[in-house]
Design an enzyme around this catalytic site. Structure first.
Site, short mmCIF file in Angstrom:
data_model
loop_
_atom_site.label_atom_id
_atom_site.label_comp_id
_atom_site.label_asym_id
_atom_site.label_seq_id
_atom_site.Cartn_x
_atom_site.Cartn_y
_atom_site.Cartn_z
N ARG A 30 -3.59 13.94 7.35
CA ARG A 30 -2.32 14.06 6.63
C ARG A 30 -1.16 14.63 7.46
NH1 ARG A 30 -4.42 10.23 4.20
NH2 ARG A 30 -5.06 10.45 2.02
N ASP B 227 -3.79 16.09 -1.55
CA ASP B 227 -2.89 15.40 -0.63
C ASP B 227 -1.42 15.69 -0.90
OD1 ASP B 227 -4.77 14.29 0.99
OD2 ASP B 227 -4.85 12.37 -0.04
N ASP C 8 -0.98 1.60 -6.53
CA ASP C 8 -0.09 2.73 -6.79
C ASP C 8 1.21 2.61 -6.00
OD1 ASP C 8 -1.92 3.76 -8.53
OD2 ASP C 8 -2.52 5.45 -7.27
#
Length: 409
Positions: free
Chosen positions: A95, A124, A15
């Site tokens: 995160r 996310d 990705d």
């Protein structure tokens, strides 16, 4: 005139590799890749060559493992923050630290934008973007999966796109589990896990350890010490927090500890099914809890449980950089002042079994707890207490009886 810069959160996977030429083609940016090391291990191998080969002008690999452990994991452990009673927040806790480092690199490079590869279905995207907005409201955020210019809908599309832009890398179109790994845990989604009626294929799935069935037939004793709510030693050896988690991961993985199969409620409104391996984290949180049982009074424990539940929601929803998170953590930190002592337990086929806990601040009083009457407690003292404690119940019952008698006349 030099091009404007974008900082891309880069993992080296398909990705984010496809996003490099996509950003150059659609935004004409100079792409600065930034990989944040939270303990992914061998996943970082070869990233420098891959990023530059794919068209990035630079790659940062930033190690935040100790920051992650000390400033994100430990506050959540101390709070007992577990989302929906099962998920130990492995991805969620990482995160905000990742986002903070992305902002730092963006400032250093004078970048105008930060790009992430999170999809439009997951949590996310929320966690990254709320953190970036809180820390750098002036920086533009690019989310390709929500961008109308992004036309790639499958791994096959992404591989073809890369090849069309001169990037021929050994990515496979074969489907596999979607995983996220850091020092605290590894998550698994996809394949048979997408059907909640299917049992996980643990022989194929597990990375950090074994299933309880395949764990050793003999238990293993482990001793830990804590000072003011922070773990200090494992089996007599002093270590920093990150090394303690590594050692507990080894021990927990060996004995099938910390495997969780959950259908959770995502922030975006859908349910998702996943399996989490958190061997060391499960041990650490249980050890912390065992010590707190000795040193925290009842009222503090009750309130702390509520705060832990609230913190799990706050962290899961990506609201780390908020006044509420700071306030909750301030309360929790105040409860840890006397969480000092030694915890002993044994690991056996997925279980953590108590084997003795001691603390110089223990509120456990053997004279009070014993069935033998001690100097500090007279059984008759309970008479007045029960009378007052049960007074509302008695008054209500008397009133109901009075009304009943009146209506029967």
């Amino acid at each position: 005139m030099s091009k404007e810069k974008v900082v891309l959160a880069y993992s080296g996977g398909l990705d984010t590799t496809a996003i490099i030429p996509w950003l150059k083609e659609n935004y004409d940016y100079d792409v600065i890749c930034c990989c944040i090391d939270c303990g992914q291990g061998e996943e970082l191998d070869g990233l420098q060559e891959r990023a530059l080969y794919s068209g990035a002008s630079k790659l940062y690999i930033e190690d935040i493992i100790d920051d992650f452990c000390d400033n994100y994991i430990i506050p959540c452990v101390q709070a007992g923050a577990i989302y929906e009673n099962k998920y130990l927040l492995g991805t969620s806790m990482a995160r905000p630290g990742i986002a903070a480092k992305l902002v730092e690199i963006a400032r250093k490079e004078n970048a105008v934008a930060i790009c992430h590869g999170a999809t439009g279905k997951g949590n996310d995207q929320i966690r990254f973007e709320l953190a970036i907005k809180a820390l750098a409201p002036d920086i533009k955020i690019i989310a390709p999966w929500r961008d109308d210019k992004w036309k790639l809908q499958s791994r096959e599309d992404e591989i073809a796109y890369c090849k069309a832009h001169g990037i021929d890398l050994p990515f496979s179109a074969d489907s596999s589990y979607s995983r996220d790994r850091n020092l605290w845990h590894i998550s698994h989604e996809g394949l048979e896990l997408e059907d909640p009626s299917c049992e996980p294929n643990y022989d194929h799935l597990l990375v950090l350890g074994v299933s309880p069935e395949k764990a050793p037939d003999e238990p293993e004793y482990v001793t830990m010490t804590f000072e003011a709510g922070v773990p200090k030693t494992v089996n007599g050896k002093a270590m920093k927090v990150s090394d303690i988690i590594r050692e507990l991961n080894r021990l927990g993985g060996k004995h099938g500890i910390g495997i969780v199969d959950i259908v959770e409620n995502r922030v975006v409104g859908m349910k998702s099914r996943g399996v989490y391996e958190t061997p060391g984290g499960t041990i650490l949180m249980e050890a912390q809890k065992q010590l707190e049982e000795l040193v925290l009074d009842r009222a503090t424990m009750e309130t702390k449980k509520d705060m832990g539940n609230k913190l799990s929601q706050v962290v899961y929803e990506g609201k780390w950089f908020t006044p509420l998170r700071e306030a909750i953590c301030a309360f929790v930190e105040s409860t840890q002042k006397y969480v000092t002592g030694e915890v002993k337990f044994k690991l056996y086929k997925g279980n953590i079994i108590k084997a003795g806990t001691t603390s110089p601040y223990s509120l456990y009083n053997e004279s009070l707890a014993s069935f033998t009457t001690g100097d500090m407690y007279d059984h008759h003292d309970a008479d007045g207490f029960i009378t007052l404690f049960g007074l509302p119940l008695k008054v209500r019952a008397m009133k109901l009886q009075e009304l009943k008698n009146t209506t029967e006349k």
